[in-house]
Write an enzyme that holds these catalytic residues in place. Structure first.
Site, PDB file in Angstrom:
ATOM      1  N   ARG A  86       0.886  -1.287   0.088  1.00  0.00           N
ATOM      2  CA  ARG A  86       0.174  -0.036   0.054  1.00  0.00           C
ATOM      3  C   ARG A  86       0.841   1.279   0.100  1.00  0.00           C
ATOM      4  O   ARG A  86       0.450   2.287  -0.589  1.00  0.00           O
ATOM      5  CB  ARG A  86      -1.155  -0.071   1.084  1.00  0.00           C
ATOM      6  CG  ARG A  86      -0.363  -0.048   2.464  1.00  0.00           C
ATOM      7  CD  ARG A  86      -1.436  -1.106   3.357  1.00  0.00           C
ATOM      8  NE  ARG A  86      -0.627  -2.067   3.169  1.00  0.00           N
ATOM      9  CZ  ARG A  86      -1.446  -3.506   2.767  1.00  0.00           C
ATOM     10  NH1 ARG A  86      -2.832  -3.177   2.632  1.00  0.00           N
ATOM     11  NH2 ARG A  86      -0.875  -4.460   2.890  1.00  0.00           N
ATOM     12  N   THR A  87       2.040   1.111   0.684  1.00  0.00           N
ATOM     13  CA  THR A  87       2.908   2.549   0.772  1.00  0.00           C
ATOM     14  C   THR A  87       3.118   2.784  -0.745  1.00  0.00           C
ATOM     15  O   THR A  87       3.034   3.843  -1.324  1.00  0.00           O
ATOM     16  CB  THR A  87       3.728   2.578   1.555  1.00  0.00           C
ATOM     17  OG1 THR A  87       3.517   2.085   2.909  1.00  0.00           O
ATOM     18  CG2 THR A  87       4.654   3.860   1.791  1.00  0.00           C
ATOM     19  N   LYS A 115      25.829  -5.454  -8.543  1.00  0.00           N
ATOM     20  CA  LYS A 115      27.273  -5.328  -8.932  1.00  0.00           C
ATOM     21  C   LYS A 115      27.945  -4.628  -7.912  1.00  0.00           C
ATOM     22  O   LYS A 115      29.078  -4.262  -7.978  1.00  0.00           O
ATOM     23  CB  LYS A 115      27.315  -4.614 -10.190  1.00  0.00           C
ATOM     24  CG  LYS A 115      26.387  -5.330 -11.314  1.00  0.00           C
ATOM     25  CD  LYS A 115      26.821  -4.434 -12.661  1.00  0.00           C
ATOM     26  CE  LYS A 115      25.493  -3.571 -13.094  1.00  0.00           C
ATOM     27  NZ  LYS A 115      25.663  -2.838 -14.010  1.00  0.00           N
ATOM     28  N   ARG A 136      11.954   3.332   0.657  1.00  0.00           N
ATOM     29  CA  ARG A 136      11.901   2.495   1.673  1.00  0.00           C
ATOM     30  C   ARG A 136      12.897   1.633   1.949  1.00  0.00           C
ATOM     31  O   ARG A 136      13.554   0.953   0.911  1.00  0.00           O
ATOM     32  CB  ARG A 136      10.466   1.458   1.565  1.00  0.00           C
ATOM     33  CG  ARG A 136      10.496   0.393   2.728  1.00  0.00           C
ATOM     34  CD  ARG A 136       9.226  -0.362   2.612  1.00  0.00           C
ATOM     35  NE  ARG A 136       7.969   0.443   3.187  1.00  0.00           N
ATOM     36  CZ  ARG A 136       7.005   0.130   3.531  1.00  0.00           C
ATOM     37  NH1 ARG A 136       6.649  -1.395   3.386  1.00  0.00           N
ATOM     38  NH2 ARG A 136       5.905   0.724   3.907  1.00  0.00           N
ATOM     39  N   HIS A 169       8.240   5.843  10.183  1.00  0.00           N
ATOM     40  CA  HIS A 169       7.292   5.697   9.102  1.00  0.00           C
ATOM     41  C   HIS A 169       6.404   6.877   8.898  1.00  0.00           C
ATOM     42  O   HIS A 169       5.119   6.998   9.238  1.00  0.00           O
ATOM     43  CB  HIS A 169       6.242   4.563   9.098  1.00  0.00           C
ATOM     44  CG  HIS A 169       5.716   4.004   7.878  1.00  0.00           C
ATOM     45  ND1 HIS A 169       5.648   4.537   6.885  1.00  0.00           N
ATOM     46  CD2 HIS A 169       5.347   2.657   7.449  1.00  0.00           C
ATOM     47  CE1 HIS A 169       5.201   4.000   5.815  1.00  0.00           C
ATOM     48  NE2 HIS A 169       4.776   2.798   6.352  1.00  0.00           N
TER      49      HIS A 169
HETATM   50  N1   CP Z   1       1.311   0.146   6.195  1.00  0.00           N
HETATM   51  C1   CP Z   1       2.237  -0.279   5.301  1.00  0.00           C
HETATM   52  O1   CP Z   1       3.391   0.394   5.262  1.00  0.00           O
HETATM   53  O2   CP Z   1       1.956  -1.110   4.357  1.00  0.00           O
HETATM   54  P1   CP Z   1       2.936  -1.776   3.185  1.00  0.00           P
HETATM   55  O3   CP Z   1       3.898  -2.523   4.025  1.00  0.00           O
HETATM   56  O4   CP Z   1       1.924  -2.631   2.482  1.00  0.00           O
HETATM   57  O5   CP Z   1       3.425  -0.499   2.508  1.00  0.00           O
END
Ligand code: CP
Length: 359
Positions: A86-87, A115, A136, A169
């Site tokens: 979702r993120t 590499k 991420r 987050h």
């Molecule tokens: N809430 C959230 O971070 O979900 P994802 O890991 O699916 O991005």
């Protein structure tokens, strides 16, 4: 003004999170989005209002055409070296709403990191081609490091932290706040509410970021419900104590349900286990929400979850109007669009359009 170009990485690293926060801003608003501590209540309110305007404008074809014209000259890189559904997708959708073109690396084995290229060099490479980097990583603090690095390069493009290590987050926490704002808009807002966090609170970065953001609201009580070995970390407890926030820790979920205004469920984060089977030692069966627990909740309360879920919320609960986690997930798209629009200083144009078209 605090600028990342005015401070060495060695000195920056030694600052507290609250001391680091102003360095991630530019022109009075977010330049990079790295830590929850950079958002005060005024910013949260502004982002919430902008997210609502974008959500309403995007309902019409004409409105969406307007939004998509705003940043059609910009490109965003989605660099997700840790799994996400979702993120990733909500950032992708947010970019599309605002007209940004996107590129992506989701698996380092398909990039030149395979590499031996460093992540620092990867991000510098992305900055050569893109105007914004959403990243991420499982490495705590990596987004901070990249923000400093790019700010001190010839292509100082903004970094948005889409989840770093077990620590932060921030964009999830802002969308959680937006969900709470919307849920309680007819019952006095977030002030004075009781938020109960449940599950793996030790390794859940969403809880850590949201716990801080809730300190920006008046008289919000925070309750942390977890098995002892997964209870919220001492640094969060110290942060709440120094902020004068009322909070408590318990492993008795049932006793906390009737007085909760929001129950924030989380899954066991066993991807962080350091030993095989470590998470299985915690009995999480007492930290699940099913129809029996639902029956104990106040009528005006809400159930949230950053998702993905496992068994901690029974599927039957989804049908109850208090289950807002699917709406919470969709809110991520609007909030992330609001953040990107603000970074590129398009918020005033969106406000003007909304006022002109009465949306
Ligand atoms: N809430 C959230 O971070 O979900 P994802 O890991 O699916 O991005």
């Amino acid at each position: 003004m605090s600028l990342l170009t005015d401070i060495s990485w060695e000195s920056f690293q030694k600052l507290t999170l609250c001391e680091k926060a102003p360095y991630f801003r530019s022109n009075g608003h977010e330049g990079h989005v790295i830590i929850a501590q950079q958002f005060d209540r005024e910013r949260l309110d502004a982002l919430g209002n902008l997210a609502t305007r974008i959500r309403r404008i995007a309902k019409s074809h004409e409105g969406l055409d307007f939004l998509q014209s705003l940043l059609s000259h910009r490109r965003a890189m989605l660099y997700f070296s840790q799994p996400s559904t979702r993120t990733f997708l909500s950032f992708l959708a947010a970019c599309e709403i605002l007209g940004l073109k996107t590129g992506e690396v989701r698996d380092a084995s398909t990039s030149s990191e395979f590499k031996g290229e460093s992540q620092e060099d990867s991000v510098r490479t992305f900055s050569s081609y893109f105007d914004l980097i959403v990243m991420r990583s499982k490495i705590g603090g990596l987004a901070e490091r990249m923000a400093w690095l790019l700010s001190n390069s010839e292509r100082p493009v903004p970094i948005l932290n889409a989840g770093s290590g077990k620590d932060q987050h921030p964009t999830q926490a802002v969308l959680d706040i937006y969900t709470l704002q919307r849920s309680f808009e007819k019952s006095g807002g977030i002030d004075g509410k009781r938020v109960v966090f449940v599950g793996d609170l030790l390794r859940g970065r969403t809880v850590r970021s949201l716990s801080f953001l809730l300190t920006q609201y008046r008289d919000v009580e925070q309750v942390f419900v977890a098995p002892p070995q997964l209870q919220v970390a001492e640094d969060i407890q110290a942060m709440l104590t120094s902020a004068g926030v009322q909070f408590s820790l318990t492993d008795d979920f049932q006793s906390q349900i009737p007085d909760a205004d929001a129950i924030y469920m989380t899954r066991v984060q066993d991807e962080w286990d350091t030993q095989q089977g470590e998470s299985e030692k915690a009995d999480i069966s007492k930290f699940c929400l099913g129809m029996d627990e639902l029956a104990l909740m106040k009528p005006a309360s809400v159930i949230m979850h950053p998702l993905p879920r496992r068994e901690e919320i029974a599927v039957e609960v989804d049908h109850d109007p208090r289950a807002v986690y699917w709406r919470q997930m969709r809110n991520g798209m609007w909030v992330r669009a609001a953040m990107i629009a603000t970074i590129f200083e398009k918020h005033k144009r969106i406000e003007a359009y909304a006022n002109e078209h009465a949306v």
